[in-house]
Design a protein around this motif. Structure first.
Motif, mmCIF file in Angstrom:
data_model
loop_
_atom_site.group_PDB
_atom_site.id
_atom_site.type_symbol
_atom_site.label_atom_id
_atom_site.label_comp_id
_atom_site.label_asym_id
_atom_site.label_seq_id
_atom_site.Cartn_x
_atom_site.Cartn_y
_atom_site.Cartn_z
ATOM 1 N N GLU A 40 -14.863 22.748 14.228
ATOM 2 C CA GLU A 40 -15.793 22.761 15.356
ATOM 3 C C GLU A 40 -17.238 22.701 14.879
ATOM 4 O O GLU A 40 -18.037 21.907 15.368
ATOM 5 C CB GLU A 40 -15.554 24.007 16.207
ATOM 6 C CG GLU A 40 -14.241 23.919 16.965
ATOM 7 C CD GLU A 40 -14.017 25.041 17.951
ATOM 8 O OE1 GLU A 40 -13.258 24.827 18.898
ATOM 9 O OE2 GLU A 40 -14.564 26.153 17.757
ATOM 10 N N HIS A 49 -10.070 25.943 12.092
ATOM 11 C CA HIS A 49 -10.500 25.567 13.446
ATOM 12 C C HIS A 49 -12.024 25.669 13.588
ATOM 13 O O HIS A 49 -12.682 24.742 14.074
ATOM 14 C CB HIS A 49 -9.796 26.484 14.448
ATOM 15 C CG HIS A 49 -10.144 26.209 15.864
ATOM 16 N ND1 HIS A 49 -9.665 25.116 16.555
ATOM 17 C CD2 HIS A 49 -10.952 26.863 16.738
ATOM 18 C CE1 HIS A 49 -10.147 25.127 17.783
ATOM 19 N NE2 HIS A 49 -10.937 26.177 17.913
ATOM 20 N N GLU A 83 -15.673 27.195 25.726
ATOM 21 C CA GLU A 83 -15.236 25.898 25.204
ATOM 22 C C GLU A 83 -14.351 25.180 26.214
ATOM 23 O O GLU A 83 -14.618 24.048 26.610
ATOM 24 C CB GLU A 83 -14.473 26.089 23.882
ATOM 25 C CG GLU A 83 -15.378 26.528 22.753
ATOM 26 C CD GLU A 83 -14.659 26.684 21.424
ATOM 27 O OE1 GLU A 83 -15.349 26.731 20.413
ATOM 28 O OE2 GLU A 83 -13.418 26.789 21.386
ATOM 29 N N HIS A 86 -19.178 32.013 16.570
ATOM 30 C CA HIS A 86 -18.215 31.824 15.468
ATOM 31 C C HIS A 86 -18.497 32.787 14.327
ATOM 32 O O HIS A 86 -17.586 33.217 13.632
ATOM 33 C CB HIS A 86 -18.302 30.392 14.920
ATOM 34 C CG HIS A 86 -17.618 29.380 15.788
ATOM 35 N ND1 HIS A 86 -17.800 28.036 15.635
ATOM 36 C CD2 HIS A 86 -16.741 29.520 16.805
ATOM 37 C CE1 HIS A 86 -17.079 27.381 16.523
ATOM 38 N NE2 HIS A 86 -16.430 28.275 17.257
ATOM 39 N N HIS A 109 -15.361 33.468 24.217
ATOM 40 C CA HIS A 109 -15.769 32.259 23.489
ATOM 41 C C HIS A 109 -14.950 31.027 23.888
ATOM 42 O O HIS A 109 -15.511 29.988 24.236
ATOM 43 C CB HIS A 109 -15.672 32.512 21.982
ATOM 44 C CG HIS A 109 -15.951 31.306 21.149
ATOM 45 N ND1 HIS A 109 -17.215 30.826 20.940
ATOM 46 C CD2 HIS A 109 -15.114 30.461 20.480
ATOM 47 C CE1 HIS A 109 -17.152 29.743 20.178
ATOM 48 N NE2 HIS A 109 -15.890 29.496 19.887
ATOM 49 N N HIS A 110 -13.640 31.156 23.842
ATOM 50 C CA HIS A 110 -12.830 29.982 24.185
ATOM 51 C C HIS A 110 -12.980 29.598 25.647
ATOM 52 O O HIS A 110 -12.783 28.448 26.017
ATOM 53 C CB HIS A 110 -11.359 30.220 23.821
ATOM 54 C CG HIS A 110 -11.134 30.180 22.337
ATOM 55 N ND1 HIS A 110 -10.017 30.690 21.735
ATOM 56 C CD2 HIS A 110 -11.913 29.676 21.335
ATOM 57 C CE1 HIS A 110 -10.118 30.506 20.415
ATOM 58 N NE2 HIS A 110 -11.263 29.901 20.159
ATOM 59 N N TYR A 138 -18.603 19.838 17.242
ATOM 60 C CA TYR A 138 -19.839 20.133 17.971
ATOM 61 C C TYR A 138 -20.939 19.101 17.718
ATOM 62 O O TYR A 138 -21.584 18.648 18.668
ATOM 63 C CB TYR A 138 -20.355 21.543 17.624
ATOM 64 C CG TYR A 138 -19.518 22.695 18.121
ATOM 65 C CD1 TYR A 138 -18.445 22.508 18.984
ATOM 66 C CD2 TYR A 138 -19.826 23.997 17.732
ATOM 67 C CE1 TYR A 138 -17.699 23.584 19.430
ATOM 68 C CE2 TYR A 138 -19.084 25.077 18.172
ATOM 69 C CZ TYR A 138 -18.022 24.871 19.021
ATOM 70 O OH TYR A 138 -17.296 25.942 19.450
#
Ligand SMILES: [Fe+2]
Ligand SMILES: [Fe+2]
Lengths: 274, 158
Positions: free
Chosen positions: A209, A205, A147, A100, A143-144, A214
């Motif tokens: 997270e 967002h 997730e 991030h 990254h996504h 998280y």
């Protein structure tokens, strides 16, 4: 009270707008959520307040819903590490938080991208497309993917908070498509509108997270699942090879250029040499 | 007069429970131990039960202080025990933990220690081994109070 604890936050706030302010007092920013399907009880649980704070929050909410004599409110949960403001992530979650940081750097550069936006020259357009490449390859694919394909898979996809996250990812992708279309049509206003949209979306967002999702998922995962997730993340890192390093360089150079010579000519000469 | 009271790890405490507190409890608690040996000098990282396992590395005293060790912490894990204060040849411990990480490719390492300061040595040893290993695994640690309370439950980031 139970009836309202099992209602979506949007519905509760619509009926009792005061509750949004009360939640705000406890740093629970879910009041204005546009999706708002998370149940009130889940929101309280996810934010991991200390038992004392949870009790006083519930009492204040109860007062709004049932003015008059006090009603019975549920016992606050005593969770491990509740109420602590310092967030300690598990190693795989820490990896996501570290990623991030790089995404936030690109997001922070968006005002500069807008200020020096030039869609008439090849170099000016390339600058935006390079940033889009970062968003698509690093923020989205790399990254996504961790997730959506790994982390979220440990949980029920019908969880409201996850639905909000998926929806954010989709909205982000739509902004990106609109920016690319705007660049092709050389339509500055469209590009600016969606760069701004992306900036606003991603800032919120990532905050959600890092600070809410998280830590909560970490509390729900078993030690064994954390280990498994850690090795799956390592596999992804291996597959992507030096991608992460390369994009770190891209952001570093972009930052340097904007800081040192924030003029379009220097920006475009950087793009040329890149 | 000095306030020094000697080694906190050896200091005497008497916390005899009120007699009837635990009396009458006749349930048999099943053991969650699924292998032998367990002492860190004796275990072999090549053993099948360590391959890809979630490993619990516990200080010897933990098992006596923590009543629910079997059901809450040992269940589903493979075990190794050691005492960082009294055991000899602790360099061998570092090598063995490294081998658990690199050769047995364990999934996670959970270190359980007592709250007494000397017990920290076991966590330090585990962190050193994990840092020196070629593979990386998540390491977490729990600190147990002398009356069995969990004082800390955290991921150790190397
Ligand atoms: Fe996300
Ligand atoms: Fe994210």
């Amino acid at each position: 009270m139970k009836e309202y604890l099992n209602k979506g936050i949007k519905e509760v706030v619509k009926q009792f707008p005061r509750i949004a302010d009360i939640l705000d007092e406890y740093q629970i920013g879910c009041g204005p959520c546009s999706v708002g399907t998370c149940l009130l009880k889940d929101i309280v649980n996810i934010h991991n307040l200390s038992p004392e704070d949870e009790q006083s929050l519930m009492a204040k909410i109860a007062e709004v819903i049932y003015p008059g004599p006090p009603v019975k409110i549920p016992e606050p949960a005593r969770r491990q590490g509740s109420g602590s403001r310092e967030i300690k992530y598990s190693p795989p979650m820490k990896k996501l938080v570290d990623e991030h940081v790089l995404i936030k750097k690109l997001v922070a550069l968006i005002p500069k991208l807008i200020e020096y936006l030039d869609l008439e020259s090849d170099q000016g357009r390339q600058l935006i497309l390079d940033s889009i490449d970062f968003i698509r390859s690093y923020a989205d694919k790399y990254h996504h993917a961790k997730e959506e394909d790994i982390l979220f898979k440990y949980f029920d996809p019908n969880l409201d908070i996850l639905k909000v996250m998926y929806e954010d990812h989709e909205t982000g992708r739509a902004h990106v498509r609109a920016i690319v279309a705007g660049v092709e049509k050389r339509d500055k206003s469209v590009v600016i509108e969606h760069l701004n949209g992306y900036q606003e979306l991603l800032s919120g967002h990532i905050k959600k997270e890092d600070e809410i999702l998280y830590p909560w998922l970490d509390r729900e995962l078993s030690t064994s699942q954390v280990g498994e997730m850690f090795s799956k993340f390592n596999e992804i890192d291996k597959q992507f090879g030096c991608t992460a390093k390369r994009y770190e360089e891209v952001i570093k150079k972009l930052e340097e250029r904007f800081k040192i010579e924030p003029s379009l000519s220097s920006m475009t000469s950087w793009v040329k040499s890149h | 007069m000095s306030n020094f009271e000697g080694c906190p790890g050896s200091k005497m405490h008497d916390f005899k429970k009120k007699d009837d507190q635990e009396n009458g409890l006749t349930i048999k608690v099943a053991s969650q131990l699924k292998h032998w040996p367990i002492q860190l000098h004796l275990v072999s990282p090549a053993a099948s039960y360590y391959q890809g396992a979630d490993v619990l590395l516990s200080a010897d005293c933990v098992a006596y202080a923590l009543g629910s060790l079997h059901s809450d912490y040992l269940k589903g894990k493979s075990l190794a025990i050691a005492c960082p204060k009294l055991d000899e040849s602790q360099n061998a411990y570092v090598e063995k933990i490294k081998s658990l990480v690199d050769d047995a490719k364990i999934n996670t390492l959970t270190v359980m220690i007592m709250q007494v300061p000397c017990c920290m040595g076991l966590l330090e040893l585990a962190k050193k081994a994990a840092a020196e290993a070629k593979r990386k695994v998540p390491v977490k640690y729990l600190v147990v109070g002398i009356q069995g309370e969990i004082l800390k439950d955290e991921w150790a980031i190397n």
